[in-house]
Design a protein around this motif. Structure first.
Motif, PDB file in Angstrom:
ATOM      1  N   ASN A 107       0.337  -5.715  64.947  1.00  0.00           N
ATOM      2  CA  ASN A 107       0.040  -6.578  66.090  1.00  0.00           C
ATOM      3  C   ASN A 107      -0.681  -7.854  65.696  1.00  0.00           C
ATOM      4  OD1 ASN A 107      -2.501  -5.647  65.501  1.00  0.00           O
ATOM      5  ND2 ASN A 107      -2.759  -4.461  67.391  1.00  0.00           N
ATOM      6  N   PHE A 108      -0.995  -8.003  64.407  1.00  0.00           N
ATOM      7  CA  PHE A 108      -1.662  -9.208  63.931  1.00  0.00           C
ATOM      8  C   PHE A 108      -0.675 -10.253  63.415  1.00  0.00           C
ATOM      9  CE2 PHE A 108      -1.073  -6.432  60.361  1.00  0.00           C
ATOM     10  CZ  PHE A 108      -0.767  -7.266  59.302  1.00  0.00           C
ATOM     11  N   VAL A 109       0.611  -9.922  63.306  1.00  0.00           N
ATOM     12  CA  VAL A 109       1.616 -10.829  62.754  1.00  0.00           C
ATOM     13  C   VAL A 109       1.892 -11.961  63.746  1.00  0.00           C
ATOM     14  CG1 VAL A 109       4.017 -11.051  61.996  1.00  0.00           C
ATOM     15  CG2 VAL A 109       2.676  -9.038  61.335  1.00  0.00           C
ATOM     16  N   ASP A 110       1.871 -13.188  63.254  1.00  0.00           N
ATOM     17  CA  ASP A 110       2.065 -14.364  64.114  1.00  0.00           C
ATOM     18  C   ASP A 110       3.474 -14.930  64.041  1.00  0.00           C
ATOM     19  OD1 ASP A 110      -0.622 -14.701  65.230  1.00  0.00           O
ATOM     20  OD2 ASP A 110      -1.221 -15.107  63.164  1.00  0.00           O
ATOM     21  N   VAL A 111       3.965 -15.184  62.830  1.00  0.00           N
ATOM     22  CA  VAL A 111       5.283 -15.790  62.647  1.00  0.00           C
ATOM     23  C   VAL A 111       5.935 -15.226  61.386  1.00  0.00           C
ATOM     24  CG1 VAL A 111       4.902 -17.980  63.864  1.00  0.00           C
ATOM     25  CG2 VAL A 111       4.224 -17.755  61.458  1.00  0.00           C
ATOM     26  N   ALA A 112       7.160 -15.656  61.154  1.00  0.00           N
ATOM     27  CA  ALA A 112       7.885 -15.229  59.957  1.00  0.00           C
ATOM     28  C   ALA A 112       8.533 -16.427  59.284  1.00  0.00           C
ATOM     29  CB  ALA A 112       8.945 -14.190  60.320  1.00  0.00           C
ATOM     30  N   ALA A 113       8.866 -16.259  58.008  1.00  0.00           N
ATOM     31  CA  ALA A 113       9.536 -17.293  57.212  1.00  0.00           C
ATOM     32  C   ALA A 113      10.303 -16.600  56.099  1.00  0.00           C
ATOM     33  CB  ALA A 113       8.503 -18.277  56.652  1.00  0.00           C
ATOM     34  N   PRO A 114      11.173 -17.320  55.408  1.00  0.00           N
ATOM     35  CA  PRO A 114      11.935 -16.696  54.321  1.00  0.00           C
ATOM     36  C   PRO A 114      11.032 -16.001  53.310  1.00  0.00           C
ATOM     37  CG  PRO A 114      12.876 -18.820  54.860  1.00  0.00           C
ATOM     38  CD  PRO A 114      11.607 -18.716  55.655  1.00  0.00           C
ATOM     39  N   GLY A 115      11.355 -14.737  53.027  1.00  0.00           N
ATOM     40  CA  GLY A 115      10.526 -13.966  52.111  1.00  0.00           C
ATOM     41  C   GLY A 115      11.335 -13.090  51.183  1.00  0.00           C
ATOM     42  N   GLU A 116      12.578 -13.435  50.952  1.00  0.00           N
ATOM     43  CA  GLU A 116      13.420 -12.638  50.054  1.00  0.00           C
ATOM     44  C   GLU A 116      14.378 -13.557  49.310  1.00  0.00           C
ATOM     45  OE1 GLU A 116      15.195  -8.464  50.983  1.00  0.00           O
ATOM     46  OE2 GLU A 116      16.771  -9.925  51.448  1.00  0.00           O
ATOM     47  N   ARG A 117      14.568 -13.277  48.001  1.00  0.00           N
ATOM     48  CA  ARG A 117      15.469 -14.068  47.165  1.00  0.00           C
ATOM     49  C   ARG A 117      15.091 -15.550  47.208  1.00  0.00           C
ATOM     50  NH1 ARG A 117      19.449 -10.930  45.429  1.00  0.00           N
ATOM     51  NH2 ARG A 117      20.767 -12.682  44.813  1.00  0.00           N
ATOM     52  N   ILE A 118      13.884 -15.818  46.749  1.00  0.00           N
ATOM     53  CA  ILE A 118      13.313 -17.161  46.799  1.00  0.00           C
ATOM     54  C   ILE A 118      13.308 -17.781  45.403  1.00  0.00           C
ATOM     55  CG2 ILE A 118      11.299 -18.518  47.468  1.00  0.00           C
ATOM     56  CD1 ILE A 118      12.590 -16.977  49.776  1.00  0.00           C
ATOM     57  N   ALA A 119      13.640 -19.057  45.311  1.00  0.00           N
ATOM     58  CA  ALA A 119      13.610 -19.788  44.044  1.00  0.00           C
ATOM     59  C   ALA A 119      12.522 -20.847  44.094  1.00  0.00           C
ATOM     60  CB  ALA A 119      14.963 -20.444  43.774  1.00  0.00           C
ATOM     61  N   GLY A 120      11.913 -21.094  42.927  1.00  0.00           N
ATOM     62  CA  GLY A 120      10.875 -22.114  42.852  1.00  0.00           C
ATOM     63  C   GLY A 120      10.541 -22.453  41.422  1.00  0.00           C
ATOM     64  N   PRO A 121       9.725 -23.475  41.188  1.00  0.00           N
ATOM     65  CA  PRO A 121       9.437 -23.957  39.832  1.00  0.00           C
ATOM     66  C   PRO A 121       8.657 -22.957  38.985  1.00  0.00           C
ATOM     67  CG  PRO A 121       7.982 -24.996  41.433  1.00  0.00           C
ATOM     68  CD  PRO A 121       9.004 -24.248  42.223  1.00  0.00           C
ATOM     69  N   ALA A 122       9.009 -22.926  37.701  1.00  0.00           N
ATOM     70  CA  ALA A 122       8.288 -22.102  36.735  1.00  0.00           C
ATOM     71  C   ALA A 122       7.056 -22.857  36.248  1.00  0.00           C
ATOM     72  CB  ALA A 122       9.190 -21.751  35.557  1.00  0.00           C
ATOM     73  N   ALA A 123       6.092 -22.104  35.731  1.00  0.00           N
ATOM     74  CA  ALA A 123       4.846 -22.718  35.277  1.00  0.00           C
ATOM     75  C   ALA A 123       5.052 -23.601  34.054  1.00  0.00           C
ATOM     76  CB  ALA A 123       3.819 -21.634  34.975  1.00  0.00           C
ATOM     77  N   ALA A 124       6.020 -23.273  33.219  1.00  0.00           N
ATOM     78  CA  ALA A 124       6.283 -24.065  32.010  1.00  0.00           C
ATOM     79  C   ALA A 124       7.775 -24.044  31.717  1.00  0.00           C
ATOM     80  CB  ALA A 124       5.501 -23.499  30.821  1.00  0.00           C
ATOM     81  N   GLY A 125       8.239 -25.054  31.010  1.00  0.00           N
ATOM     82  CA  GLY A 125       9.639 -25.113  30.619  1.00  0.00           C
ATOM     83  C   GLY A 125      10.531 -25.940  31.511  1.00  0.00           C
ATOM     84  N   GLY A 126      10.063 -26.297  32.701  1.00  0.00           N
ATOM     85  CA  GLY A 126      10.850 -27.154  33.587  1.00  0.00           C
ATOM     86  C   GLY A 126      11.937 -26.447  34.344  1.00  0.00           C
ATOM     87  N   GLY A 127      12.067 -25.121  34.183  1.00  0.00           N
ATOM     88  CA  GLY A 127      13.109 -24.382  34.877  1.00  0.00           C
ATOM     89  C   GLY A 127      12.620 -23.774  36.179  1.00  0.00           C
ATOM     90  N   TYR A 128      13.409 -22.827  36.694  1.00  0.00           N
ATOM     91  CA  TYR A 128      13.120 -22.228  37.998  1.00  0.00           C
ATOM     92  C   TYR A 128      13.080 -20.711  37.901  1.00  0.00           C
ATOM     93  CZ  TYR A 128      13.862 -26.822  40.005  1.00  0.00           C
ATOM     94  OH  TYR A 128      13.748 -28.161  40.301  1.00  0.00           O
ATOM     95  N   LEU A 129      12.134 -20.127  38.633  1.00  0.00           N
ATOM     96  CA  LEU A 129      12.023 -18.685  38.763  1.00  0.00           C
ATOM     97  C   LEU A 129      12.683 -18.249  40.059  1.00  0.00           C
ATOM     98  CD1 LEU A 129       8.315 -18.114  37.677  1.00  0.00           C
ATOM     99  CD2 LEU A 129      10.354 -17.433  36.414  1.00  0.00           C
ATOM    100  N   PHE A 130      13.039 -16.972  40.104  1.00  0.00           N
ATOM    101  CA  PHE A 130      13.737 -16.423  41.248  1.00  0.00           C
ATOM    102  C   PHE A 130      13.097 -15.085  41.608  1.00  0.00           C
ATOM    103  CE2 PHE A 130      17.230 -15.725  44.043  1.00  0.00           C
ATOM    104  CZ  PHE A 130      17.585 -14.392  43.937  1.00  0.00           C
ATOM    105  N   THR A 131      12.807 -14.873  42.871  1.00  0.00           N
ATOM    106  CA  THR A 131      12.233 -13.600  43.306  1.00  0.00           C
ATOM    107  C   THR A 131      13.364 -12.675  43.700  1.00  0.00           C
ATOM    108  OG1 THR A 131      12.029 -14.215  45.629  1.00  0.00           O
ATOM    109  CG2 THR A 131      10.229 -14.841  44.184  1.00  0.00           C
ATOM    110  N   ALA A 132      13.511 -11.598  42.961  1.00  0.00           N
ATOM    111  CA  ALA A 132      14.609 -10.671  43.212  1.00  0.00           C
ATOM    112  C   ALA A 132      14.312  -9.744  44.379  1.00  0.00           C
ATOM    113  CB  ALA A 132      14.882  -9.842  41.960  1.00  0.00           C
TER     114      ALA A 132
END
Length: 402
Positions: free
Chosen positions: A249-274
């Motif tokens: 009952n505390f949940v307010d909203v939702a957003a994409p939370g599965e199979r997300i891509a974003g920048p890696a900490a080093a190397g200039g590439g991208y990580l992906f959340t499986a």
């Protein structure tokens, strides 16, 4: 059993590599401050297609807003974050790999960097696919509280997170605080949240990844469940509730939370959340809060939260325990506001409409429409002329002769 806390766990793999149960080769041999990944994007990030935050950019890109990312640190090395990460703070104890003099820009795990990219990454093209953060004009203030996503039994971890929130507000001048983590509730943590809200700072936190257990056990997740905090659940590409996302009952909203891509900490590439993770859903909402706060800095945290929840794509019944008020809608949330100095805040203004894709038969359709209209007009004229001609013949009308 000791209380545990930590960053919300989700499997991170290279964006161009296979989704597997273990990190790709080379990930474990990462540099001191983050996994070096060079893999490009393997596909267009679906959350950007779903949310289309870029449609709100004519009104706001988040310029002038600082978003504190209380996490595993944020690297400034990736092109999407170059020049966008301000000096922050490292609160990890030195005996656990922290640096008392650190600026929070060491991210050994990659979790915080990916979230920072979701929030404020500038636009980039990788393998022909666009990547950008929700609020590319915003800046990031990193506050490092954990080295990785493993749960910790440290009794003072909630205190460290509380210290991070206070530092972000008082020294980091944050306008928004992103908390993609969970921790046991303490009076110290609640006091830090209240301090942030009193300073008109928007606080966004993950609902957690314990699935339905939050509802069944009657145990809300903290800091998301504290009053005034925007609690974020996760959805997949079909707008369905991610099963790992904690409901309550505390949940307010939702957003994409599965199979997300974003920048890696080093190397200039991208990580992906499986796997699913409300950590990343929280980043999308923090980015939206930055857009709103930049467009109208006079809004209080409650007003920002109200704007986000009111303009979300509501589920049946307008609210439920899985997705709250629904999936956030950036263009509607920003477009339904008046900027500071333009009259009463919250009054409606025109919302930018998504550009329609041109039809390949648009020219033919237009021509057909014109021909149809002309044909109908001629037909009406002919029908109208028939009785006139007949009447004229009866009266002996003749054509004019020279």
């Amino acid at each position: 059993m000791p209380a545990t806390a930590g960053l919300l766990t989700c499997l991170l793999v290279a964006a161009g590599g296979p989704v597997a149960a273990a990190p790709p080769i080379g990930y474990a041999a990462a540099a001191r401050c983050g996994p070096s990944v060079t893999d490009p994007l393997a596909a267009a990030p679906w959350p950007l297609t779903r949310l289309r935050p870029d449609l709100a950019w004519p009104l706001s890109t988040g310029v002038g807003v600082r978003v504190a990312v209380v996490d595993s640190g944020v690297s400034a090395d990736h092109p999407t974050l170059d020049g966008k990460v301000l000096p922050g703070r490292d609160l990890v104890p030195p005996d656990d790999g922290g640096d008392d003099d650190g600026d929070g820009q060491c991210d050994e795990n990659g979790h915080g960097t990916l979230i920072a990219g979701i929030i404020a990454g500038r636009e980039a093209v990788s393998a022909g696919f666009r990547f950008y953060g929700v609020a590319p004009g915003a800046q990031v203030v990193p506050v490092r509280v954990l080295r990785d996503q493993r749960r910790s039994t440290e009794s003072d971890l909630s205190g460290r997170i509380a210290e991070a929130i206070r530092w972000a507000v008082d020294q980091g001048d944050a306008d928004v605080v992103n908390l993609s983590l969970t921790t046991p509730p303490t009076r110290q943590l609640q006091s830090a949240i209240e301090h942030a809200l009193d300073r008109r700072v928007v606080v966004v936190a993950a609902a957690g990844n314990s699935g339905e257990s939050g509802v069944e056990a009657g145990q809300p997740t903290y800091p998301a469940a504290y009053p005034g905090v925007i609690a974020v659940a996760g959805v997949n590409a079909q707008d369905a509730h991610v099963q790992s996302s904690t409901a309550g009952n505390f949940v307010d909203v939702a957003a994409p939370g599965e199979r997300i891509a974003g920048p890696a900490a080093a190397g200039g590439g991208y990580l992906f959340t499986a796997e699913g993770g409300t950590s990343f859903a929280t980043g999308y909402v923090s980015g939206l809060a930055a857009l709103i706060r930049a467009y109208d800095p006079t809004l209080s945290p409650d007003q920002v939260a109200e704007r986000i929840t009111q303009t979300a794509d509501h589920p049946d019944g307008l609210w439920n325990a899985q997705v709250g008020h629904g999936v956030v809608n950036p263009v509607r949330a920003v477009g339904a506001l008046r900027p500071a100095g333009a009259g009463e805040a919250g009054a409606a203004v025109s919302v930018p409409r998504p550009a329609d894709r041109p039809s390949p038969l648009r020219g033919v359709s237009a021509a057909s429409g014109v021909i149809a209209v002309v044909g109908v007009a001629l037909a009406l004229l002919l029908l109208a002329a028939v009785p006139v001609v007949r009447r004229g013949r009866r009266r002996g009308w003749r054509t004019a002769r020279k």
